[in-house]
Write a protein that holds these residues in place. Structure first.
Motif, short mmCIF file in Angstrom:
data_model
loop_
_atom_site.label_atom_id
_atom_site.label_comp_id
_atom_site.label_asym_id
_atom_site.label_seq_id
_atom_site.Cartn_x
_atom_site.Cartn_y
_atom_site.Cartn_z
N TYR A 195 0.82 -1.21 0.00
CA TYR A 195 0.00 0.00 0.00
C TYR A 195 0.86 1.26 0.00
O TYR A 195 0.51 2.27 -0.61
CB TYR A 195 -0.91 -0.03 1.23
N ALA A 196 2.02 1.20 0.68
CA ALA A 196 2.90 2.37 0.76
C ALA A 196 3.78 2.51 -0.47
O ALA A 196 4.29 3.61 -0.75
CB ALA A 196 3.76 2.28 2.02
N LEU A 197 4.00 1.42 -1.19
CA LEU A 197 4.93 1.46 -2.33
C LEU A 197 4.51 2.44 -3.41
O LEU A 197 5.36 3.10 -4.02
CB LEU A 197 5.05 0.05 -2.93
N TYR A 198 3.22 2.55 -3.65
CA TYR A 198 2.75 3.43 -4.72
C TYR A 198 3.23 4.87 -4.51
O TYR A 198 3.80 5.49 -5.41
CB TYR A 198 1.22 3.38 -4.79
N LEU A 199 3.02 5.39 -3.31
CA LEU A 199 3.40 6.77 -3.02
C LEU A 199 4.90 6.98 -3.14
O LEU A 199 5.37 7.99 -3.67
CB LEU A 199 2.93 7.16 -1.62
N VAL A 214 11.23 15.73 -3.05
CA VAL A 214 10.03 15.07 -3.57
C VAL A 214 9.93 13.64 -3.02
O VAL A 214 8.85 13.17 -2.69
CB VAL A 214 10.06 15.06 -5.11
N ILE A 215 11.08 12.96 -2.92
CA ILE A 215 11.08 11.60 -2.35
C ILE A 215 10.59 11.62 -0.91
O ILE A 215 9.76 10.79 -0.50
CB ILE A 215 12.50 11.00 -2.43
N LEU A 216 11.09 12.57 -0.13
CA LEU A 216 10.67 12.68 1.27
C LEU A 216 9.19 13.02 1.39
O LEU A 216 8.52 12.57 2.32
CB LEU A 216 11.51 13.75 1.98
N GLY A 217 8.68 13.82 0.44
CA GLY A 217 7.25 14.12 0.45
C GLY A 217 6.41 12.86 0.28
O GLY A 217 5.39 12.68 0.94
N GLY A 218 6.88 11.96 -0.61
CA GLY A 218 6.17 10.70 -0.79
C GLY A 218 6.26 9.79 0.42
O GLY A 218 5.29 9.14 0.81
N ILE A 219 7.44 9.75 1.06
CA ILE A 219 7.62 8.92 2.26
C ILE A 219 6.74 9.44 3.40
O ILE A 219 6.13 8.66 4.14
CB ILE A 219 9.10 8.92 2.68
N ARG A 220 6.66 10.75 3.51
CA ARG A 220 5.82 11.33 4.57
C ARG A 220 4.36 10.93 4.39
O ARG A 220 3.69 10.54 5.36
CB ARG A 220 5.96 12.85 4.53
N ILE A 233 1.98 8.43 6.97
CA ILE A 233 0.65 8.78 7.47
C ILE A 233 -0.37 7.72 7.09
O ILE A 233 -1.16 7.25 7.92
CB ILE A 233 0.22 10.16 6.93
N ASN A 234 -0.37 7.30 5.82
CA ASN A 234 -1.32 6.30 5.36
C ASN A 234 -1.12 4.95 6.04
O ASN A 234 -2.08 4.23 6.33
CB ASN A 234 -1.21 6.13 3.84
N THR A 235 0.14 4.59 6.30
CA THR A 235 0.43 3.30 6.91
C THR A 235 -0.10 3.23 8.34
O THR A 235 -0.71 2.22 8.74
CB THR A 235 1.95 3.04 6.91
N PHE A 236 0.10 4.28 9.12
CA PHE A 236 -0.38 4.27 10.51
C PHE A 236 -1.90 4.18 10.58
O PHE A 236 -2.45 3.57 11.51
CB PHE A 236 0.12 5.50 11.25
#
Length: 399
Positions: free
Chosen positions: A269-273, A315-321, A325-328
């Motif tokens: 689920y997190a990979l897409y972002l 931009v990479i950090l924006g996606g990780i952030r 949030i989505n993972t939690f």
């Protein structure tokens, strides 16, 4: 007319109206004689008593400020500070009014949040967030963002909020609360670390190879558009097959039911972002920079480490952030598949029609998400400061 409307802070005005509605509707909180009894709605007028007119005066204050503060930093800071203080005060005052309600109040009695109370919190926090957008100094932003919540969290160990039903649920489940906390945090961290390790290199590969880009983006888009509950159920099939084929994997939690299903589903689920933002981050780096580095004798590896990766990092950090949030939040579903975490309380609350038990799961997840977001902002701030010398958090996302 348009010029006058432009001078009005529409968000603060809207939140002020919502705050007024919260104090006027009859269902501000609910009184329960015990957990199994039907709730009795209680209006804000009854709850606040003589303090009711102070609440109305506060609304008038916010309405006035919505007309005069607009872009003024000091007025926005004062408005946000007042909203923080009254958020903490109202939460405390409502909890302290249990014995003053027109009901028989015993040790098993409790007060539960109703729609009016929820509207009040949303309205005050909306004002706080809106005021924070106009603040420039870091200490002002920190006070505006966190003061109210800090005061509320300080009240919890002092026992000042024990009349709330969610606190009584916590007392009843205190032996398992920290276990759920560890399960939720561990599960999310495993998924986030795995998705970063897989996602960033895959995003770079998609940037370099057009065919791989089309195939990988198609696959991860399928996982992203799939309902999260369905994704958990789908992952059970290969996990169960692996456990049947290699029984020793069951010792590591691999099976149709358990932590493996949850971690794999959350990772996908997190990979897409992360992949999308990594690919976009590398793509927005101007090729002239790389050509100049090559002309100066830099190797491709050195140019990547010194130029391309640092420029793509925001931009990479924006996606990780966003992925964090989505993972939690998505991890709440793990309890349905044996993954544990705070979703366990939500599941118990839904099956038993107990709102208090659901809140015991929802509130910690909300707090963990906010804290994780603040930590990510701090990491981004430090990286931008030490790597690029830029203190502004201007991280972008390309989802």
């Amino acid at each position: 007319m348009k010029k006058k409307l432009a001078q009005i802070d529409i968000v603060t005005l809207t939140m002020s109206v919502l705050l007024l509605v919260s104090f006027l509707i009859p269902n501000f909180i609910s009184y329960l004689k015990s957990r199994v009894n039907m709730p009795d709605p209680v209006s804000a007028r009854v709850v606040f008593g003589d303090m009711y007119w102070l609440a109305i005066a506060l609304i008038v204050f916010f309405i006035i400020m919505s007309f005069i503060k607009r872009d003024n930093v000091n007025l926005n800071f004062i408005t946000g500070l007042v909203a923080n203080l009254f958020l903490a005060f109202f939460v405390f005052y409502v909890a302290s009014r249990g014995e003053s309600l027109p009901f028989e109040y015993t040790s098993s009695s409790r007060m539960s949040f109703n729609i009016g109370f929820v509207f009040m919190v949303i309205a005050l926090y909306g004002i706080i967030l809106n005021c924070g957008k106009q603040l420039k100094k870091s200490w002002m932003k920190f006070i505006n963002c966190s003061l109210g919540w800090i005061l509320i969290f300080v009240m919890i160990p002092m026992g000042l909020l024990d009349n709330y039903s969610v606190m009584k649920e916590y007392e009843a489940n205190s032996s398992t609360f920290m276990t759920c906390f560890y399960e939720h945090l561990s599960m999310c961290m495993k998924a986030i670390v795995a998705s970063i390790i897989i996602g960033v290199p895959t995003g770079y590969w998609c940037y370099r190879r057009r065919i791989a880009d089309k195939v990988i983006i198609l696959i991860i888009s399928i996982f992203e558009t799939m309902p999260m509950l369905a994704l958990f159920a789908l992952i059970r099939i290969p996990c169960a097959a692996l456990a049947d084929t290699f029984p020793f994997l069951a010792n590591f939690g691999v099976g149709s039911h358990g932590i493996s299903v949850s971690v794999i589903a959350l990772t996908l689920y997190a990979l897409y972002l992360i992949i999308i933002n990594s690919r976009a981050g590398f793509a927005i780096v101007d090729k002239e920079y790389l050509e100049t580095a090559s002309a100066m004798g830099m190797s491709a590896r050195k140019a990547f480490l010194k130029i391309q990766f640092p420029l793509a990092l925001p931009v990479i950090l924006g996606g990780i952030r966003l992925a964090v949030i989505n993972t939690f939040t998505a991890a709440a579903l793990a309890a349905y598949f044996g993954g544990g975490g705070f979703g366990r309380y939500i599941n118990i609350g839904i099956n038993g029609s107990a709102l208090d038990a659901q809140l015991l799961g929802v509130i910690p997840i909300f707090v963990m998400t906010i804290v994780a977001d603040l930590l990510m902002k701090g990491i981004i701030y430090m990286i931008r400061y030490f790597v690029g010398g830029n203190k502004n958090d201007n991280t972008a996302t390309c989802v």
